[in-house]
Design a protein around this motif. Structure first.
Motif, PDB file in Angstrom:
ATOM      1  N   GLU A 135      27.443  16.164 125.308  1.00  0.00           N
ATOM      2  CA  GLU A 135      26.249  15.582 124.682  1.00  0.00           C
ATOM      3  C   GLU A 135      26.563  15.170 123.252  1.00  0.00           C
ATOM      4  O   GLU A 135      26.534  15.994 122.330  1.00  0.00           O
TER       5      GLU A 135
ATOM      6  N   SER B 238      21.446  22.933 130.501  1.00  0.00           N
ATOM      7  CA  SER B 238      21.615  22.229 129.233  1.00  0.00           C
ATOM      8  C   SER B 238      21.584  23.309 128.162  1.00  0.00           C
ATOM      9  O   SER B 238      20.543  23.904 127.899  1.00  0.00           O
TER      10      SER B 238
ATOM     11  N   GLU C  77      25.574  20.719 130.448  1.00  0.00           N
ATOM     12  CA  GLU C  77      25.424  19.780 129.332  1.00  0.00           C
ATOM     13  C   GLU C  77      25.528  20.572 128.036  1.00  0.00           C
ATOM     14  O   GLU C  77      24.889  21.616 127.892  1.00  0.00           O
TER      15      GLU C  77
END
Length: 367
Positions: free
Chosen positions: A18, A236, A257
């Protein structure tokens, strides 16, 4: 299609590096972030696509962590304006990602940005941020474009996740009915809607804080999401370090992520809670090691173990010299390595038997 099927043991975990807004508005820095993600072994590098004035009002305040990292002299709108990635830069990044053999992803925060990513850039999937899980118009617009969605679920309840999935199902089905809560619920529970979701949607558990406290990550929530919705689930992650994403893979995450930056000390809201390139590479390496280690659920000796069985296991041996005809007892019969003779499970069957021949000390017993 979505990236991963959480029911397939051997499915490769997909790692999204990311980049977010850690380019600080610089194309050169964004290109270097692509290079760092590719060199770390990530499967995709993700940015954010938005027009600041379309997503932040002039009355919006900064989050606490944003005030800590960027100060209080500017509004959230002013901060976000400086972090816009111009649309023309997306083309350059997409080209560079193809050259580096890494997938280009981006998160749209408004409908125009979603259409740009899918219709102009031709992206095969869209990542939606946790903050958009109640943004029904955006969810619907993305689903109507027909592409798979990776949906983060930070800050939400199971009911809110279900509502969001209902909107996505309705959009994927292409219904002409006027959108409202009732038709969204009908789409979610329909067999056709469930089929569309299974084919196109992955969920990411998330704790929306930067950095996220370890004690508030609640990795077990991934299990709850998987059971509740029968969809592939990942994480995430916003914690410091790499332990949590690696642990998530061990718990069955199919997508990871993680924010990364070239330098945590750079100005900007997200750098401090991001990994630097060496840490990102270490995380990817750890994930690959864990997914390889997960292996098969069948309990049986591995190929690597077979040659060690005779070395580590024991056989029945004479504890001292035993003459032919002497009866085996606790005093002259024992278990020692190597395991090439009679199994110690035969110990009680051997007690009371007469030796068939003379045995030296430590010699394997036979009869």
């Amino acid at each position: 299609m979505i990236w991963a099927d959480s029911t397939t043991v051997s499915q490769r975990v997909r790692v999204i590096a990311e980049a977010g807004v850690n380019h600080n508005g610089s194309l050169d820095l964004a290109l270097r972030l692509v290079d760092a993600a590719a060199e770390a072994g990530a499967d995709a590098v993700k940015f954010q696509t938005f027009k600041a004035s379309a997503i932040v009002s002039r009355f919006a305040s900064k989050a606490s962590y944003q005030k800590e990292t960027t100060g209080t002299n500017e509004s959230q709108l002013e901060m976000v304006r400086k972090l816009e990635l111009p649309l023309q830069d997306h083309h350059a990044l997409l080209t560079h990602c193809k050259q580096r053999s890494i997938e280009f992803l981006s998160t749209p925060f408004d409908r125009q940005s979603a259409r740009f990513l899918i219709c102009e850039l031709g992206l095969e999937r869209i990542k939606l941020a946790s903050g958009e899980i109640t943004n029904a118009p955006l969810l619907l617009a993305v689903a109507q474009l027909g592409k798979p969605v990776i949906l983060s679920t930070g800050m939400s309840t199971l009911a809110e996740v279900e509502n969001a999935l209902g909107v996505l199902a309705f959009g994927y089905l292409g219904s002409l009915a006027p959108p409202d809560g009732a038709v969204f619920r009908d789409a979610f529970v329909s067999s056709a809607g469930q089929s569309m979701l299974a084919e196109r949607v992955s969920l990411l558990h998330c704790t929306t804080e930067y950095p996220a406290p370890f004690e508030q990550v609640n990795l077990r929530t991934m299990d709850t999401l998987a059971v509740a919705f029968s969809l592939p689930v990942g994480l995430s992650d916003h914690t410091l370090g790499i332990a949590v994403p690696i642990a998530a893979v061990a718990r069955g995450a199919c997508i990871i992520e993680k924010h990364f930056t070239l330098d945590k000390t750079m100005p900007g809201p997200d750098h401090r809670a991001s990994l630097e390139p060496a840490e990102l590479a270490a995380m990817v390496s750890g994930i690959r090691q864990v997914e390889a280690a997960l292996g098969s659920p069948v309990k049986r000796p591995s190929q690597a173990e077979l040659s060690n069985r005779s070395v580590a296991r024991k056989s029945l041996v004479a504890l001292r010299p035993v003459q032919r005809g002497e009866v085996f007892s606790d005093g002259n019969l024992g278990c020692k390595r190597p395991g090439q003779g009679l199994s110690p499970f035969m110990f009680w069957d051997t007690l009371g038997r007469a030796a068939v021949r003379d045995f030296d000390e430590d010699e394997p017993i036979e009869y």
